[in-house]
Design a protein around this motif. Structure first.
Motif, short mmCIF file in Angstrom:
data_model
loop_
_atom_site.label_atom_id
_atom_site.label_comp_id
_atom_site.label_asym_id
_atom_site.label_seq_id
_atom_site.Cartn_x
_atom_site.Cartn_y
_atom_site.Cartn_z
N ASP A 91 0.76 -1.22 -0.08
CA ASP A 91 -0.03 0.02 0.00
C ASP A 91 0.93 1.35 0.05
OD1 ASP A 91 -2.69 -1.44 0.99
OD2 ASP A 91 -1.14 -2.37 2.20
N GLU A 92 0.63 2.26 -1.11
CA GLU A 92 1.32 3.35 -1.37
C GLU A 92 0.39 4.27 0.06
OE1 GLU A 92 2.73 6.89 -4.11
OE2 GLU A 92 1.37 5.21 -4.96
N HIS A 93 1.47 4.91 0.65
CA HIS A 93 0.89 5.85 1.77
C HIS A 93 1.43 6.77 2.65
CE1 HIS A 93 3.19 2.72 4.00
NE2 HIS A 93 3.16 3.65 4.99
N LEU A 94 0.92 7.76 3.02
CA LEU A 94 1.42 8.93 3.82
C LEU A 94 1.36 8.47 5.34
CD1 LEU A 94 -0.17 11.80 2.08
CD2 LEU A 94 2.18 10.98 1.74
N LEU A 95 2.47 8.47 6.00
CA LEU A 95 2.33 8.28 7.23
C LEU A 95 2.65 9.64 8.19
CD1 LEU A 95 2.18 6.54 9.74
CD2 LEU A 95 4.91 6.05 9.42
N ARG A 96 1.83 10.06 8.91
CA ARG A 96 1.70 11.35 9.74
C ARG A 96 1.97 11.24 11.17
NH1 ARG A 96 -2.76 12.17 6.14
NH2 ARG A 96 -1.87 13.35 4.02
N GLY A 97 3.07 11.75 11.54
CA GLY A 97 3.11 11.89 13.31
C GLY A 97 2.62 13.25 13.84
N PHE A 98 1.62 13.06 14.54
CA PHE A 98 0.82 14.34 15.30
C PHE A 98 1.92 14.66 16.54
CE2 PHE A 98 -3.35 12.71 13.52
CZ PHE A 98 -3.09 13.47 12.33
N SER A 99 2.25 13.58 17.37
CA SER A 99 3.24 13.66 18.49
C SER A 99 4.18 12.62 17.97
CB SER A 99 2.56 13.11 19.74
OG SER A 99 2.03 11.89 19.58
N GLU A 100 5.34 12.56 18.82
CA GLU A 100 6.26 11.62 18.52
C GLU A 100 5.67 10.03 18.66
OE1 GLU A 100 10.68 11.68 19.94
OE2 GLU A 100 10.07 10.00 21.04
N MET A 101 5.72 9.22 17.65
CA MET A 101 5.32 7.91 17.82
C MET A 101 6.59 6.71 17.88
SD MET A 101 2.15 7.82 15.18
CE MET A 101 3.08 7.93 13.99
N LYS A 102 6.29 6.03 18.73
CA LYS A 102 7.17 4.82 18.86
C LYS A 102 6.66 3.53 18.14
CE LYS A 102 10.84 5.84 20.93
NZ LYS A 102 12.01 6.05 20.64
N MET A 103 7.05 2.77 17.26
CA MET A 103 6.51 1.75 16.30
C MET A 103 7.64 0.65 16.40
SD MET A 103 4.03 3.70 15.44
CE MET A 103 3.25 3.57 13.86
N ALA A 104 6.85 -0.62 16.67
CA ALA A 104 7.67 -1.67 16.49
C ALA A 104 7.21 -2.49 14.98
CB ALA A 104 7.09 -2.98 17.23
N CYS A 105 8.17 -2.43 14.13
CA CYS A 105 7.89 -2.87 12.67
C CYS A 105 8.79 -4.21 12.43
CB CYS A 105 8.22 -1.75 11.72
SG CYS A 105 8.33 0.12 12.34
N VAL A 106 7.92 -4.87 11.42
CA VAL A 106 8.29 -6.36 10.93
C VAL A 106 8.28 -6.25 9.66
CG1 VAL A 106 8.21 -8.60 10.88
CG2 VAL A 106 7.65 -7.45 12.91
N PHE A 107 9.52 -6.50 8.71
CA PHE A 107 9.62 -6.64 7.39
C PHE A 107 9.71 -8.12 6.87
CE2 PHE A 107 10.25 -2.22 7.95
CZ PHE A 107 9.96 -1.57 6.93
N ASN A 108 9.18 -8.22 5.75
CA ASN A 108 9.34 -9.30 4.89
C ASN A 108 9.44 -9.23 3.39
OD1 ASN A 108 9.86 -11.99 3.95
ND2 ASN A 108 7.65 -12.45 4.37
N PRO A 109 10.61 -9.36 2.47
CA PRO A 109 11.65 -9.96 3.01
C PRO A 109 12.52 -9.02 4.04
CG PRO A 109 12.06 -9.33 1.09
CD PRO A 109 10.55 -8.93 1.13
N PRO A 110 13.31 -9.44 4.89
CA PRO A 110 14.19 -8.82 5.74
C PRO A 110 15.10 -7.65 5.32
CG PRO A 110 15.16 -11.17 5.47
CD PRO A 110 13.86 -10.94 4.79
N LEU A 111 15.20 -6.65 6.08
CA LEU A 111 16.16 -5.61 5.49
C LEU A 111 17.65 -5.89 5.69
CD1 LEU A 111 14.32 -2.23 6.29
CD2 LEU A 111 14.12 -3.71 4.31
N ASN A 112 18.49 -5.36 5.33
CA ASN A 112 19.92 -5.46 5.34
C ASN A 112 20.54 -4.45 6.84
OD1 ASN A 112 20.33 -6.79 3.02
ND2 ASN A 112 20.45 -5.19 1.72
N GLY A 113 19.74 -3.39 6.80
CA GLY A 113 19.79 -2.46 7.89
C GLY A 113 20.18 -0.89 7.36
N LYS A 114 20.73 -0.87 6.13
CA LYS A 114 21.12 0.68 5.73
C LYS A 114 19.99 1.21 4.95
CE LYS A 114 25.13 0.24 7.54
NZ LYS A 114 25.22 0.94 8.57
#
Length: 131
Positions: A91-114
């Motif tokens: 899904d193409e989307h816009l993510l807006r933070g109204f206040s600082e948000m802490k998020m736990a995220c899982v990716f598949n396939p996994p990211l390399n890190g950079k």
């Protein structure tokens, strides 16, 4: 067994910082788990264009408030602690933070890190990633 602390990861090259977010990548492709796990901070008063064409992502809001707007249909979904959203259709989307948000995220396939978003909001495939 792999054991890491968020504090240790935040003080290492596993923390990536951009203008609208920072992401501490606690579990990456080279850990051989088949997914990656990140703790991401979305900055207050920010908007990020995202379109993961190469990855699926699931995001759980730990703290803070914001919203996600899907660009295909213009729907807006509020985000607050306890909200899980799943980008199961790239899904193409816009993510807006109204206040600082802490998020736990899982990716598949996994990211390399950079990885960071390119001009289209995409994380590159591993073959395209800059090491």
């Amino acid at each position: 067994m792999i054991v890491r602390t968020l504090a240790d990861c935040e003080q290492s090259e596993r923390k990536i910082v951009t203008q609208t977010w920072d992401s501490t990548r606690m579990l990456l492709k080279d850990d051989n788990m088949g997914f990656s796990f990140h703790i991401t901070t979305i900055y207050a008063d920010s908007e990020t264009h995202i379109h993961y064409q190469n990855h699926l992502e699931s995001v759980y809001c730990i703290s803070g408030e914001g919203e996600i707007e899907t660009l295909a249909d213009g729907k807006v979904y509020p985000i607050s602690p306890g909200t899980l959203y799943i980008l199961d259709r790239h899904d193409e989307h816009l993510l807006r933070g109204f206040s600082e948000m802490k998020m736990a995220c899982v990716f598949n396939p996994p990211l390399n890190g950079k990885e960071v978003h390119n001009e289209d909001g995409v994380y590159p495939l591993e073959a395209e990633a800059i090491a």
